[in-house]
Design a protein around this motif. Structure first.
Motif, mmCIF file in Angstrom:
data_model
loop_
_atom_site.group_PDB
_atom_site.id
_atom_site.type_symbol
_atom_site.label_atom_id
_atom_site.label_comp_id
_atom_site.label_asym_id
_atom_site.label_seq_id
_atom_site.Cartn_x
_atom_site.Cartn_y
_atom_site.Cartn_z
ATOM 1 N N HIS A 45 67.376 5.069 -9.498
ATOM 2 C CA HIS A 45 66.772 5.839 -10.589
ATOM 3 C C HIS A 45 65.631 5.017 -11.194
ATOM 4 C CE1 HIS A 45 69.868 8.968 -10.497
ATOM 5 N NE2 HIS A 45 70.754 7.999 -10.348
ATOM 6 N N ILE A 46 64.477 5.144 -10.599
ATOM 7 C CA ILE A 46 63.341 4.315 -10.985
ATOM 8 C C ILE A 46 62.870 4.645 -12.406
ATOM 9 C CG2 ILE A 46 60.981 3.660 -10.411
ATOM 10 C CD1 ILE A 46 63.109 2.720 -8.400
ATOM 11 N N PHE A 47 62.833 5.937 -12.745
ATOM 12 C CA PHE A 47 62.350 6.340 -14.067
ATOM 13 C C PHE A 47 63.458 6.288 -15.108
ATOM 14 C CE2 PHE A 47 59.391 8.638 -11.194
ATOM 15 C CZ PHE A 47 58.220 8.042 -11.613
ATOM 16 N N GLU A 48 64.547 7.004 -14.855
ATOM 17 C CA GLU A 48 65.629 7.091 -15.835
ATOM 18 C C GLU A 48 66.926 7.456 -15.136
ATOM 19 O OE1 GLU A 48 67.750 6.511 -18.420
ATOM 20 O OE2 GLU A 48 65.910 6.726 -19.600
ATOM 21 N N ASP A 49 68.012 6.808 -15.551
ATOM 22 C CA ASP A 49 69.328 7.156 -15.037
ATOM 23 C C ASP A 49 69.748 8.525 -15.566
ATOM 24 O OD1 ASP A 49 69.664 4.656 -13.749
ATOM 25 O OD2 ASP A 49 70.194 3.750 -15.667
ATOM 26 N N ALA A 50 70.744 9.101 -14.934
ATOM 27 C CA ALA A 50 71.284 10.379 -15.386
ATOM 28 C C ALA A 50 72.227 10.129 -16.561
ATOM 29 C CB ALA A 50 72.015 11.064 -14.240
ATOM 30 N N VAL A 51 71.647 9.969 -17.741
ATOM 31 C CA VAL A 51 72.415 9.703 -18.957
ATOM 32 C C VAL A 51 71.913 10.611 -20.080
ATOM 33 C CG1 VAL A 51 72.844 7.291 -18.345
ATOM 34 C CG2 VAL A 51 70.832 7.878 -19.704
ATOM 35 N N PRO A 102 58.392 12.408 -30.942
ATOM 36 C CA PRO A 102 58.723 12.221 -29.525
ATOM 37 C C PRO A 102 59.720 11.089 -29.337
ATOM 38 C CG PRO A 102 56.502 11.429 -30.000
ATOM 39 C CD PRO A 102 56.973 12.127 -31.230
ATOM 40 N N ARG A 103 60.439 11.153 -28.228
ATOM 41 C CA ARG A 103 61.538 10.213 -27.984
ATOM 42 C C ARG A 103 61.043 8.907 -27.362
ATOM 43 N NH1 ARG A 103 64.843 15.232 -25.461
ATOM 44 N NH2 ARG A 103 62.703 15.957 -25.321
ATOM 45 N N VAL A 104 60.024 8.325 -27.962
ATOM 46 C CA VAL A 104 59.462 7.077 -27.445
ATOM 47 C C VAL A 104 59.322 6.030 -28.546
ATOM 48 C CG1 VAL A 104 58.208 8.184 -25.555
ATOM 49 C CG2 VAL A 104 57.094 7.927 -27.778
ATOM 50 N N GLY A 122 69.722 15.702 -23.668
ATOM 51 C CA GLY A 122 68.845 15.284 -22.594
ATOM 52 C C GLY A 122 67.769 14.333 -23.081
ATOM 53 N N LEU A 123 67.522 13.320 -22.290
ATOM 54 C CA LEU A 123 66.544 12.303 -22.667
ATOM 55 C C LEU A 123 65.319 12.423 -21.780
ATOM 56 C CD1 LEU A 123 65.881 9.804 -24.378
ATOM 57 C CD2 LEU A 123 66.953 8.412 -22.614
ATOM 58 N N CYS A 124 64.221 12.900 -22.362
ATOM 59 C CA CYS A 124 62.966 12.990 -21.626
ATOM 60 C C CYS A 124 62.245 11.657 -21.725
ATOM 61 C CB CYS A 124 62.100 14.107 -22.207
ATOM 62 S SG CYS A 124 60.572 14.380 -21.301
ATOM 63 N N VAL A 125 61.934 11.069 -20.579
ATOM 64 C CA VAL A 125 61.301 9.749 -20.594
ATOM 65 C C VAL A 125 59.779 9.850 -20.557
ATOM 66 C CG1 VAL A 125 63.287 8.672 -19.502
ATOM 67 C CG2 VAL A 125 61.436 9.559 -18.074
ATOM 68 N N MET A 126 59.256 11.054 -20.502
ATOM 69 C CA MET A 126 57.803 11.250 -20.481
ATOM 70 C C MET A 126 57.297 11.528 -21.897
ATOM 71 S SD MET A 126 57.573 10.762 -17.366
ATOM 72 C CE MET A 126 58.597 10.812 -15.905
ATOM 73 N N ALA A 127 55.991 11.513 -22.068
ATOM 74 C CA ALA A 127 55.398 11.952 -23.326
ATOM 75 C C ALA A 127 55.446 13.474 -23.333
ATOM 76 C CB ALA A 127 53.962 11.457 -23.470
ATOM 77 N N GLU A 160 69.671 18.225 -28.815
ATOM 78 C CA GLU A 160 69.064 18.952 -27.699
ATOM 79 C C GLU A 160 70.147 19.737 -26.973
ATOM 80 O OE1 GLU A 160 67.872 19.778 -23.621
ATOM 81 O OE2 GLU A 160 69.470 18.402 -24.213
ATOM 82 N N GLY A 161 69.804 20.894 -26.372
ATOM 83 C CA GLY A 161 70.811 21.557 -25.569
ATOM 84 C C GLY A 161 70.823 23.068 -25.600
#
Length: 325
Positions: free
Chosen positions: A244-250, A141-143, A167-172, A272-273
């Motif tokens: 963007h409280i959780f994650e910016d559009a990056v 995972p990306r954490v 794409g960057l998923c900020v969740m688990a 990813e993609g």
């Protein structure tokens, strides 16, 4: 390091292979994979043709069957595993424990990789999956930081695969309920995050509102681009702050970290993609193949030229450097 590249369509598969992918990953056109969107994915005949094409060019094909089966409908997922093996794929990417057990019992010769949807983020759980279900590789995972990945590799013989672009998923992964809460559909069960059928753009005076379900995710002015309303990358108000409280559009871009990832013992690099065009796939794959080849040959790493393909034309190394807001 093996370069594992996305193929959302047969055309993207061919583009990825011709651009230098060592492996491509794809899914069936149904709810068994976590990119279940209209116009994407493979029929059974298309998968067989794609496998034959990839193998002729020395590349491997991995099939993601990485959503969690609904009770009573397990046969849909069981059939997907059987059909993937029949098509001659090199591995299936699974997340659900029951499906892993089924595959290990009924398809013992079919290589099993553990999906990022399983959110396996430490050596103990990775070794459990290897011991109980014969898992050969885990998509991390990306954490995790690079140091944490190195520590995992010191404590397991399971191959590790990490995301390096997209794409960057900020969740688990496998645990996020935001899309399900807003739309009734989730990537975990239905293979759909922020489905297009729930997206709406509404003019509100001088502003354009982007909505998902009944939730307004963005408001933009007349001259501003209207982003796709994905919940975790939406604009919200928290206290005195709006943004963007959780994650910016990056987008994630870990090109500069490839030497560290190799030193950490990473086996495979994942792009990813699967929702992207074949042109996007070809450009990203060529760039990363050049970087991987340079690293292997001991040459200087080429400068990444992928900024224009990044979400919001901006990129980040994400959790690899662990700099959270």
């Amino acid at each position: 390091m093996e370069l594992v590249c996305p193929a959302g369509t047969p055309a993207a598969l061919r583009a990825a292979v011709e651009a230098g992918a060592h492996s491509v990953y794809c899914g069936f056109a149904d709810e068994t994979n976590a990119r279940n969107f209209p116009g994407l994915n493979f029929s059974r005949p298309e998968l067989a043709e794609g496998v034959a094409f990839a193998h002729r060019h020395g590349a491997k094909v991995l099939v993601a069957i990485n959503t969690f089966p609904r009770a009573g409908d397990e046969a849909i997922w069981h059939r997907a595993v059987a059909d993937a093996e029949k098509a001659g794929v090199d591995a299936v990417i699974l997340a659900d424990i029951g499906l892993l057990a089924h595959a290990a019992k009924h398809h013992p010769k079919l290589r099993r990789n553990l999906s990022v949807q399983a959110a396996a983020a430490n050596a103990d759980v990775i070794n459990f999956y290897a011991r109980e279900f014969g898992v050969s590789r885990v998509v991390l995972p990306r954490v995790l930081t690079v140091a944490e990945i190195a520590a995992i590799n010191r404590e397991t013989e399971v191959e590790t695969e990490v995301f390096v672009f997209g794409g960057l998923c900020v969740m688990a992964e496998g645990r996020c309920s935001l899309s399900s809460y807003a739309t009734g559909q989730s990537p975990n069960m239905n293979g759909v995050c922020s489905p297009a059928s729930e997206v709406e753009y509404v003019q509100e005076g001088a502003q354009l509102a982007a909505r998902l379900g009944n939730f307004t995710i963005h408001r933009v002015g007349a001259s501003e681009p209207a982003p796709y309303p994905t919940l975790c990358k939406g604009c919200f108000t928290s206290g005195d702050e709006t943004g963007h409280i959780f994650e910016d559009a990056v987008s994630l871009n870990a090109t500069e970290l490839l030497p560290q990832l190799k030193k950490a013992g990473v086996t495979a690099l994942k792009i990813e993609g699967r929702q992207r065009s074949r042109s996007y796939v070809a450009q990203v794959v060529r760039s990363f193949r050049a970087a991987v080849d340079a690293l292997e040959a001991g040459r200087p790493m080429p400068t990444s030229a992928l900024a224009a393909l990044s979400e919001g034309q901006a990129s980040t190394t994400g959790a690899y450097a662990k700099t959270w807001r």
